[in-house]
Design an enzyme around this catalytic site. Structure first.
Site, mmCIF file in Angstrom:
data_model
loop_
_atom_site.group_PDB
_atom_site.id
_atom_site.type_symbol
_atom_site.label_atom_id
_atom_site.label_comp_id
_atom_site.label_asym_id
_atom_site.label_seq_id
_atom_site.Cartn_x
_atom_site.Cartn_y
_atom_site.Cartn_z
ATOM 1 N N PRO A 98 56.931 47.271 46.689
ATOM 2 C CA PRO A 98 57.370 46.573 47.907
ATOM 3 C C PRO A 98 56.471 45.428 48.378
ATOM 4 O O PRO A 98 56.871 44.673 49.260
ATOM 5 C CB PRO A 98 57.385 47.688 48.955
ATOM 6 C CG PRO A 98 56.342 48.641 48.498
ATOM 7 C CD PRO A 98 56.401 48.599 46.992
ATOM 8 N N CYS B 28 49.917 54.059 48.448
ATOM 9 C CA CYS B 28 50.698 54.295 49.668
ATOM 10 C C CYS B 28 52.195 54.153 49.429
ATOM 11 O O CYS B 28 52.974 55.009 49.826
ATOM 12 C CB CYS B 28 50.253 53.340 50.774
ATOM 13 S SG CYS B 28 48.554 53.601 51.298
ATOM 14 N N HIS B 29 52.595 53.062 48.780
ATOM 15 C CA HIS B 29 54.023 52.811 48.598
ATOM 16 C C HIS B 29 54.376 52.352 47.183
ATOM 17 O O HIS B 29 55.484 51.898 46.940
ATOM 18 C CB HIS B 29 54.523 51.789 49.625
ATOM 19 C CG HIS B 29 54.302 52.258 51.026
ATOM 20 N ND1 HIS B 29 53.250 51.819 51.794
ATOM 21 C CD2 HIS B 29 54.981 53.147 51.788
ATOM 22 C CE1 HIS B 29 53.290 52.421 52.974
ATOM 23 N NE2 HIS B 29 54.330 53.226 52.998
ATOM 24 N N GLY B 30 53.415 52.419 46.266
ATOM 25 C CA GLY B 30 53.712 52.188 44.856
ATOM 26 C C GLY B 30 53.738 50.749 44.389
ATOM 27 O O GLY B 30 54.445 50.439 43.430
ATOM 28 N N HIS C 10 51.543 44.695 51.331
ATOM 29 C CA HIS C 10 52.704 45.354 51.914
ATOM 30 C C HIS C 10 52.373 45.845 53.323
ATOM 31 O O HIS C 10 52.853 45.301 54.302
ATOM 32 C CB HIS C 10 53.167 46.509 51.015
ATOM 33 C CG HIS C 10 54.322 47.272 51.558
ATOM 34 N ND1 HIS C 10 54.322 48.644 51.636
ATOM 35 C CD2 HIS C 10 55.506 46.868 52.051
ATOM 36 C CE1 HIS C 10 55.475 49.044 52.162
ATOM 37 N NE2 HIS C 10 56.213 47.995 52.427
#
Length: 191
Positions: free
Chosen positions: A170, A155-157, A131
């Site tokens: 993501p 960081c963003h799952g 990502h």
């Protein structure tokens, strides 16, 4: 009465040699040659700047001793200044990865495509989330491995399964599998 003969030769033809080369032609060729050598001398250092630095060339490949990695364990090593995950998959993890239909994956790859023949239990991937480049968790004891038992990017799952394939979040692609080969039963060379 004597007549004066006028010379019809111009200034350039007056200095021709036997081969028919004029002084002006020689000077033109010499000037262009000199300029070409100067251009090469000026550009050569710039071209070498685009090559990889010596520290990267030194890390073009790295050897990893895998003899102490037990089934279900993973280690993190460094190759070309990037983390690399080396995981010894358990039979249950292999079964879970093979049970997932590739048609249901965002980036469809089977476990067999991501490992070497006869070494399906060894998963080697770059430890960089696809990502935004964070380092996922899942190699250390007690680290969050995400909903699918592989890796979790805090960081963003993004959640990766036991084969390092993206399953949720993501990240657009699976964890990258670098070039590697087994140079002995206990050593793998990455790069």
């Amino acid at each position: 009465m004597a007549t004066l003969e006028q010379s019809t030769e111009g200034p350039d033809t007056a200095h021709q040699g036997e081969g028919g080369v004029r002084r002006r032609d020689f000077l033109n060729v010499a000037a262009v040659s000199f300029a070409g050598v100067g251009a090469v001398a000026a550009i050569a250092p710039l071209v070498t700047q685009f090559g990889p630095p010596a520290d990267v060339l030194a890390l073009a490949s790295t050897e990893v001793d895998i003899s102490k990695i037990q089934p279900g364990q993973a280690i993190k090593t460094i190759w070309r200044k990037q983390p690399v995950f080396v995981r010894n998959l358990t039979p249950q993890e292999i079964q879970a990865a093979n049970a997932t239909p590739t048609s249901s994956l965002r980036d469809p790859q089977s476990l067999a495509e991501r490992t070497k023949p006869g070494k399906q239990n060894w998963l080697i991937t770059l430890g960089v989330c696809t990502h935004l480049g964070c380092v996922p968790l899942g190699t250390g004891e007690g680290e969050n491995r995400g909903a699918f038992g592989g890796y979790f990017c805090p960081c963003h799952g993004s959640h990766y399964d036991t084969a390092g394939r993206i399953r949720q979040g993501p990240a657009p692609l699976n964890l990258v599998v670098p070039e590697y080969e087994f140079t002995s039963p206990t050593v793998v060379t990455i790069g």
